[in-house]
Motif scaffolding. Sequence first.
Motif, mmCIF file in Angstrom:
data_model
loop_
_atom_site.group_PDB
_atom_site.id
_atom_site.type_symbol
_atom_site.label_atom_id
_atom_site.label_comp_id
_atom_site.label_asym_id
_atom_site.label_seq_id
_atom_site.Cartn_x
_atom_site.Cartn_y
_atom_site.Cartn_z
ATOM 1 N N GLU A 1 0.869 -1.166 0.000
ATOM 2 C CA GLU A 1 0.000 0.000 0.000
ATOM 3 C C GLU A 1 0.911 1.223 0.000
ATOM 4 O O GLU A 1 1.570 1.524 0.982
ATOM 5 C CB GLU A 1 -0.899 0.009 1.238
ATOM 6 C CG GLU A 1 -1.826 1.220 1.267
ATOM 7 C CD GLU A 1 -2.694 1.243 2.514
ATOM 8 O OE1 GLU A 1 -3.325 2.287 2.764
ATOM 9 O OE2 GLU A 1 -2.731 0.221 3.234
ATOM 10 N N PHE A 2 0.951 1.899 -1.159
ATOM 11 C CA PHE A 2 1.926 2.974 -1.321
ATOM 12 C C PHE A 2 1.517 4.205 -0.520
ATOM 13 O O PHE A 2 0.408 4.715 -0.646
ATOM 14 C CB PHE A 2 2.072 3.328 -2.801
ATOM 15 C CG PHE A 2 2.644 2.204 -3.630
ATOM 16 C CD1 PHE A 2 3.864 1.643 -3.287
ATOM 17 C CD2 PHE A 2 1.961 1.703 -4.715
ATOM 18 C CE1 PHE A 2 4.394 0.611 -4.032
ATOM 19 C CE2 PHE A 2 2.481 0.669 -5.460
ATOM 20 C CZ PHE A 2 3.694 0.104 -5.119
ATOM 21 N N LYS A 3 2.458 4.660 0.290
ATOM 22 C CA LYS A 3 2.262 5.870 1.084
ATOM 23 C C LYS A 3 3.562 6.650 1.057
ATOM 24 O O LYS A 3 4.561 6.239 1.629
ATOM 25 C CB LYS A 3 1.869 5.524 2.512
ATOM 26 C CG LYS A 3 1.554 6.757 3.360
ATOM 27 C CD LYS A 3 1.089 6.364 4.754
ATOM 28 C CE LYS A 3 0.755 7.596 5.586
ATOM 29 N NZ LYS A 3 0.332 7.218 6.956
ATOM 30 N N ASN A 4 3.549 7.763 0.347
ATOM 31 C CA ASN A 4 4.735 8.605 0.172
ATOM 32 C C ASN A 4 5.947 7.813 -0.323
ATOM 33 O O ASN A 4 7.045 7.912 0.247
ATOM 34 C CB ASN A 4 5.085 9.323 1.477
ATOM 35 C CG ASN A 4 3.959 10.197 1.986
ATOM 36 O OD1 ASN A 4 3.313 10.878 1.210
ATOM 37 N ND2 ASN A 4 3.721 10.162 3.291
ATOM 38 N N ILE B 1 13.368 11.345 -5.020
ATOM 39 C CA ILE B 1 12.331 11.578 -6.024
ATOM 40 C C ILE B 1 11.043 10.911 -5.569
ATOM 41 O O ILE B 1 11.011 9.708 -5.282
ATOM 42 C CB ILE B 1 12.763 11.020 -7.399
ATOM 43 C CG1 ILE B 1 14.120 11.592 -7.804
ATOM 44 C CG2 ILE B 1 11.700 11.316 -8.451
ATOM 45 C CD1 ILE B 1 14.737 10.912 -9.005
ATOM 46 N N ASP B 2 9.980 11.671 -5.522
ATOM 47 C CA ASP B 2 8.665 11.169 -5.149
ATOM 48 C C ASP B 2 8.148 10.240 -6.258
ATOM 49 O O ASP B 2 8.111 10.619 -7.433
ATOM 50 C CB ASP B 2 7.713 12.346 -4.939
ATOM 51 C CG ASP B 2 6.343 11.924 -4.449
ATOM 52 O OD1 ASP B 2 6.130 10.725 -4.210
ATOM 53 O OD2 ASP B 2 5.466 12.805 -4.303
ATOM 54 N N LEU B 3 7.725 9.045 -5.889
ATOM 55 C CA LEU B 3 7.264 8.058 -6.866
ATOM 56 C C LEU B 3 5.740 7.911 -6.897
ATOM 57 O O LEU B 3 5.221 7.057 -7.626
ATOM 58 C CB LEU B 3 7.886 6.696 -6.556
ATOM 59 C CG LEU B 3 9.418 6.605 -6.568
ATOM 60 C CD1 LEU B 3 9.863 5.186 -6.260
ATOM 61 C CD2 LEU B 3 9.970 7.068 -7.902
ATOM 62 N N THR B 4 5.034 8.720 -6.140
ATOM 63 C CA THR B 4 3.597 8.513 -5.958
ATOM 64 C C THR B 4 2.851 8.388 -7.279
ATOM 65 O O THR B 4 2.059 7.456 -7.478
ATOM 66 C CB THR B 4 2.993 9.669 -5.139
ATOM 67 O OG1 THR B 4 3.662 9.755 -3.884
ATOM 68 C CG2 THR B 4 1.508 9.452 -4.926
ATOM 69 N N LYS B 5 3.101 9.293 -8.214
ATOM 70 C CA LYS B 5 2.322 9.295 -9.451
ATOM 71 C C LYS B 5 2.846 8.317 -10.497
ATOM 72 O O LYS B 5 2.265 8.213 -11.585
ATOM 73 C CB LYS B 5 2.246 10.705 -10.027
ATOM 74 C CG LYS B 5 3.563 11.308 -10.447
ATOM 75 C CD LYS B 5 3.347 12.722 -10.972
ATOM 76 C CE LYS B 5 4.656 13.360 -11.402
ATOM 77 N NZ LYS B 5 4.462 14.747 -11.922
#
Length: 782
Positions: free
Chosen positions: A36-39, A76-80
């Motif tokens: 479950e991806f969170k940040n 690097i943010d991977l959320t998207k």
Amino acid sequence: MSSDILFDQGKPVWPDVAIGQMNQHVIFRTSLNNLEFKNPAIRITGVTFYKIFINNEFLYYGPSRSPSEVSKVREIDLTKYLDQELNNLISIEVIGHNVNGYGMSYQAPFLQAEIINNSEVVKATSASSKDFISYMPNYKEQKVSRYSFQRPFVEAYALNQNSFDWKTKNDFEFDKEILQEIKEVKLVKDYVPTPDFSIKESLGTCSIGKFTIKPSIQEPYKNRFIDNIGDALLGFKREALTSVLTDEITLIDIIETHELPEMDKSASSLKPKEFSIVSMGENSSGFIRSKVKVLKKSRLYITFDEILSDGNVNHFRLNTGSIIRYDLEPGEYALESLEPYTFQFIQYYLFDGELEIQATSLRNLVCDDVKRVLFKSSDQELNLLFEAGINTFKQNVVDIFMDCPSRERAGWLCDSFFMGRAEIVLTGSNKVEFEFLRNFALAENFKNISDGMLPMNFPGDQFDGRYIPNWAMWFVVELEEYYNRTGDSALVENLKTKVENLMHFFEKYINEFGLLEKLDSWIFIEWSKANEFLQDVNYPSNMCYGETLKAAGRLYQNNDWIAKGQRVKEVVLEKSFNGEFFIDNAIREKGELINTENTTETCQYYAFFFGVVSADSHPKLWNTMVESFGPTRDYDSVYPNVHKSNAFIGSLLRIDLLGQNNLIEKQVNEIKGYYLSMAKKTKTFWEMDDTHASLNHGFASHICFSFIRDVLGIQINYLTKEISWNLKDVPFDNIDLILPIGDETLKINLKNDKDQIYYSHSDVSEYKISVNNISGKALIKL
């Protein structure tokens, strides 16, 4: 080891079999599922360069360059980019050059990465874990020549339909490499703004033609980047090369070229010994992308350059091997170069086989922070010039200030002085200049050059010991301007010891008059005859030295340096000025210092730019400069003994001096005289005033600064937060301007009528804006 960022678990690793080897192409893979991806984020650094892909989609190219004992870490943010429903495949493609060059440090290759989710490390590089699996594909040829004297290797590939499965298939099977952890380096945070990686499509095919293939290589292509490989220039020696692309391309003998009446956007079908030329419409920088359908096994060469020479691409024009070779099995390919290049034209040569070039594009590698600036006036030529300045700037300002994004991609001093001025007006900050100057502070020492001296370009490693003493002086002058723009006393203090060591370095060259004499290594004034009159005492160098001492004194409250710098200027004036012009140099004869008769236009500009004289103190010389020199001067009849300036840097100094002295109409006309033809041909500004060198040189983006400070009369004090708009009788009817200031923008509108000027401006938080009417016309606020 002290670091800004400590990886929680990630270690620097490299395949055991690749350690110590040159030009190694390595893939690292991992996957993320059942989370479950969170940040989610990735922390990453490496050497020499990497590309990150997630589910076959490009994410990032890095790292930002740094000294050899330091590496910059990006988070690097991977959320998207991650899909909750997929087994997300993360692939990192790394090229480890392991050679020296002008545009990067000589450093052992490695990758260090970890993936964080919900504040916990879920994947990390190490020799013991199986989180990241390493693979070394065999389709990229290793033993090829360098691309140039300044940059590492050319690219040559042998591909089939399965070659890129490493970034598309989770179940891809491959031979896994044993990873070894290598010595850790100091880690620091990367503050560079994220570049623009967008896709830029070509305009289409502009020419087609045919060629024959000579039966043999008649004369190998000779260049120092191929034939001077050794201890000072690392690479593969000619006898070790498995392919010599620069020789192979000489087999081409073009027999016909047809320029198409209009750009053709359709697929270009090529059969053996046919070529097509594709246009980007303007100089562009990034990764070459080609969508290719191969019908029969083919050998395809891609060559590229900033202009066409006699209707075709001259892949050797820049003293580079601007060539990529692909051997392709039948199938469809989305090709993208591993290295970034600069070009306006791409020429495809098909040696054998059959294929279609279905599309050509570029993945940009440019500064993204210029998107807020707008310059739209009633003078279309000025608009084109400003646009060319932006194009030049953004292609040369990614992670450091570069001289050019093509031949070198190197962080040259002196060029950087002018880009620092351009950056603040085009982006509203000096973020990249901070990184550029910080690299000098991060370095423990500078290898292979004399103690106390600064490298002429950095990060980079030249093993021949060469340096430019003048460029170290420009470093100090730039540092003072950077401080005055930013108030960054911490960086200034971190560089204090290096500046003190530099001042000490110059002391051994000081003669009985207090001037520098017989400087060593590569003394550089500009690309003109001024670069020939260098010994024994070079007066332009001493003009710069005088200002360097004063700048250093002001930065570090050293009154002795300030007084010494003033004295240097006074002695230069006394000895160099002959009543009409400043002489360039003096030679030592029988113990006496004797002036030569060598006189250059650029020497005069140095005298005014560095404050040896002024328009008020020497009006006759100033008037001669203004009225008799410049882009329209007839060099054969008007002061023929005063050698002319070149684009780097004499012409730019002249433009700056005209603006400083409020000669705006003349400044605008001369900007057009020097630069308009460049803008029309490449939409970038050039290294020299002809086409034999780089046609995309970052220093000349300073023109944008001149437009804002001089033409429009806008001066901004970013420390006291004051904007002074000195409204002038501008040489155009109207303008809309958007100027970035920090995170905000200043919006200006101006309409210039015969007897009055209408104007408006937006507010900027915390800034006081004053409008001063110096136009001689009535001023009406809208």
